[in-house]
Design an enzyme around this catalytic site. Structure first.
Site, mmCIF file in Angstrom:
data_model
loop_
_atom_site.group_PDB
_atom_site.id
_atom_site.type_symbol
_atom_site.label_atom_id
_atom_site.label_comp_id
_atom_site.label_asym_id
_atom_site.label_seq_id
_atom_site.Cartn_x
_atom_site.Cartn_y
_atom_site.Cartn_z
ATOM 1 N N ARG A 50 4.296 137.322 83.466
ATOM 2 C CA ARG A 50 4.769 138.713 83.378
ATOM 3 C C ARG A 50 3.717 139.605 82.718
ATOM 4 N NH1 ARG A 50 10.381 139.959 80.439
ATOM 5 N NH2 ARG A 50 9.119 139.536 78.600
ATOM 6 N N LYS A 149 6.004 145.949 80.901
ATOM 7 C CA LYS A 149 6.242 145.835 79.457
ATOM 8 C C LYS A 149 5.069 146.499 78.743
ATOM 9 C CE LYS A 149 8.205 142.498 76.258
ATOM 10 N NZ LYS A 149 9.376 143.246 75.835
ATOM 11 N N GLU A 182 19.740 149.033 81.123
ATOM 12 C CA GLU A 182 19.609 147.922 80.173
ATOM 13 C C GLU A 182 19.786 148.482 78.775
ATOM 14 O OE1 GLU A 182 15.664 146.208 80.105
ATOM 15 O OE2 GLU A 182 14.680 148.156 80.229
HETATM 16 N N1 PXG Z 1 14.545 144.872 78.114
HETATM 17 C C1 PXG Z 1 13.606 145.385 77.315
HETATM 18 C C2 PXG Z 1 13.343 146.833 77.341
HETATM 19 C C3 PXG Z 1 12.874 144.523 76.473
HETATM 20 O O1 PXG Z 1 11.924 145.014 75.679
HETATM 21 C C4 PXG Z 1 14.179 142.664 77.316
HETATM 22 C C5 PXG Z 1 14.843 143.560 78.142
HETATM 23 C C6 PXG Z 1 14.513 141.215 77.406
HETATM 24 O O2 PXG Z 1 13.461 140.493 78.041
HETATM 25 P P1 PXG Z 1 13.138 138.985 77.693
HETATM 26 O O3 PXG Z 1 12.028 138.647 78.609
HETATM 27 O O4 PXG Z 1 12.744 138.924 76.234
HETATM 28 O O5 PXG Z 1 14.353 138.212 77.940
HETATM 29 C C7 PXG Z 1 13.171 143.140 76.475
HETATM 30 C C8 PXG Z 1 12.433 142.203 75.581
HETATM 31 C C9 PXG Z 1 10.779 143.092 69.784
HETATM 32 C C10 PXG Z 1 11.092 142.261 70.964
HETATM 33 O O6 PXG Z 1 9.962 142.676 68.976
HETATM 34 C C11 PXG Z 1 11.503 142.876 72.129
HETATM 35 C C12 PXG Z 1 11.781 142.097 73.231
HETATM 36 C C13 PXG Z 1 11.662 140.732 73.182
HETATM 37 C C14 PXG Z 1 11.250 140.117 72.021
HETATM 38 C C15 PXG Z 1 10.970 140.886 70.886
HETATM 39 O O7 PXG Z 1 11.351 144.158 69.650
HETATM 40 N N2 PXG Z 1 12.182 142.774 74.335
#
Ligand code: PXG
Length: 288
Positions: A50, A149, A182
Site C-alpha cells: 500500500r 495514505k 469512514e
Molecule cells: N482510514 C484512515 C483514514 C486511516 O488513517 C484506516 C482507515 C484503517 O486502515 P488500516 O490499514 O490501519 O486498517 C486508517 C489507518 C495513527 C494511525 O497513528 C492511523 C492509522 C493506523 C495506524 C495508526 O493515527 N490509520
C-alpha cells in the site's frame, strides 16, 4: 530509541528532517502505520504494497525495493528490541525550495520509527464507542483521494476536532453525496440480517488492511460480506457496528448521533470477529 532514516540509524535527538522538506512545507509525502505482535510484524507485505501504491499515486519514487523496505522495517524493530508495538513508516518528498514544485526535491526521506502503541482505553472495547457524524466532508476521490495514505491529514484532523467538540472520541465522515465514507483513522462496518457491510473505496475510504482481514474473517464466519453505499439511516438501524484500523483493531460502536445501536452493547458477531482477529495477530506475521 533508534530511528531509521535513509539507511542509517539515529537517536531521537538527531533523527531530524530539513525545514525545507516538502513533507513539512506541503504535507507532500506518504505514510503507513503498522503493528507488531508477539515478535512478528502483522501484514507487513500488505502495508508495504500500500505504501508503494500511495507513492505511485503521487509520483514519488521510493529509492528502495519492496524487499529492502520490508527488511528495514524488521531490522528497525530488532534494533529497538520491539516485540509488541507500533511502526510508523514515513516517506517525504524530501528537501526542496520554498516553491511547491516537487521536481526540486531530489532526496526523498524514508523514516521508520518503532515505538509503543497508544490504544483506546480498554473500557471502550468492553462498553463500545459513542460516535457522531461531523460537518467536514471527506476528501473527494477526484481531489486528494482518501485511498492515498498521504501526509495531508487535515481533513481527518478537522473531523476529529469536531468529534472532540461534541464530547466523543471518533467521527463518522460522510462524502459529498451524504454517504458514509469512514472515520478519521478507521474504517466502519455494520451488521444487519447476517450481512457484514462496509462502504466501497469509491465512497472515499482508505483500503484498510484491517478492513480486508475482517472481510475475510466475516466470510469464514458464514456472513455475507458486501461493499455498499451506506447512509446515516443504515448506521442507525444496524444491529451491530464496529470500526477497524491497525491502531484500534476492532472496536465496537454502540451509539451514533444519539441513536443506540442494536442492544446498546457490543454485539455477538462483533465479539466473535474481535476474537478471531486477536488469534490471527498472535499467530501470523513476519518474524522480527
Ligand atoms: N482510514 C484512515 C483514514 C486511516 O488513517 C484506516 C482507515 C484503517 O486502515 P488500516 O490499514 O490501519 O486498517 C486508517 C489507518 C495513527 C494511525 O497513528 C492511523 C492509522 C493506523 C495506524 C495508526 O493515527 N490509520
Amino acid at each position: 530509541m533508534k530511528i531509521f532514516i535513509n539507511g542509517k540509524y539515529y537517536n531521537e535527538k538527531t533523527a531530524t528532517v530539513s525545514v525545507f522538506d516538502h513533507g513539512l512545507l506541503y504535507g507532500d509525502g506518504i505514510f503507513e502505520g503498522i503493528r507488531a505482535y508477539h515478535g512478528r510484524v502483522f501484514k507487513l507485505r500488505e502495508h508495504i504494497d500500500r505504501l508503494y501504491d500511495s507513492a505511485k499515486a503521487i509520483l514519488l519514487d521510493i529509492p528502495m525495493s519492496h524487499d529492502a523496505m520490508m527488511k528495514a522495517v524488521v531490522e528497525t524493530c530488532r534494533k529497538n528490541k520491539l516485540r509488541d508495538g507500533y511502526i510508523r513508516l514515513v516517506v517525504t518528498r524530501g528537501p526542496g525550495t520554498l516553491g511547491l514544485n516537487p521536481k526540486r526535491c531530489k532526496d526523498p526521506q524514508v523514516i521508520i520509527i518503532a515505538d509503543k502503541i497508544q490504544l483506546y482505553p480498554p473500557e471502550y472495547y468492553e462498553k463500545g464507542l459513542d460516535i457522531v457524524t461531523v460537518p467536514t466532508t471527506r476528501n473527494l476521490v477526484n481531489a486528494v483521494n482518501p485511498a492515498i495514505k498521504s501526509l495531508n491529514y487535515l481533513n481527518n484532523i478537522l473531523a476529529k476536532i469536531e468529534a472532540n467538540n461534541a464530547g466523543v472520541e471518533e467521527a463518522v465522515m460522510l462524502n459529498q453525496h451524504g454517504f458514509v465514507a469512514e472515520c478519521t483513522g478507521d474504517n466502519i462496518f455494520i451488521v444487519r440480517k447476517n450481512e457484514l457491510l462496509t462502504p466501497p473505496l469509491t465512497a472515499g475510504a482508505l483500503y484498510g488492511i484491517t478492513r480486508g482481514v475482517v472481510m475475510e474473517l466475516g466470510r469464514e464466519e458464514g456472513l455475507s460480506v458486501r461493499e455498499t453505499d451506506l447512509t446515516r439511516y443504515d448506521l442507525f438501524v444496524a444491529e451491530e457496528c464496529f470500526l477497524t484500523g491497525t491502531g484500534a483493531e476492532l472496536i465496537p460502536v454502540v451509539k451514533i448521533d444519539g441513536r443506540v445501536i442494536g442492544s446498546g452493547k457490543p454485539g455477538q458477531i462483533t465479539r466473535n470477529l474481535v476474537q478471531r482477529y486477536h488469534e490471527l495477530t498472535q499467530t501470523s506475521g513476519e518474524p522480527i
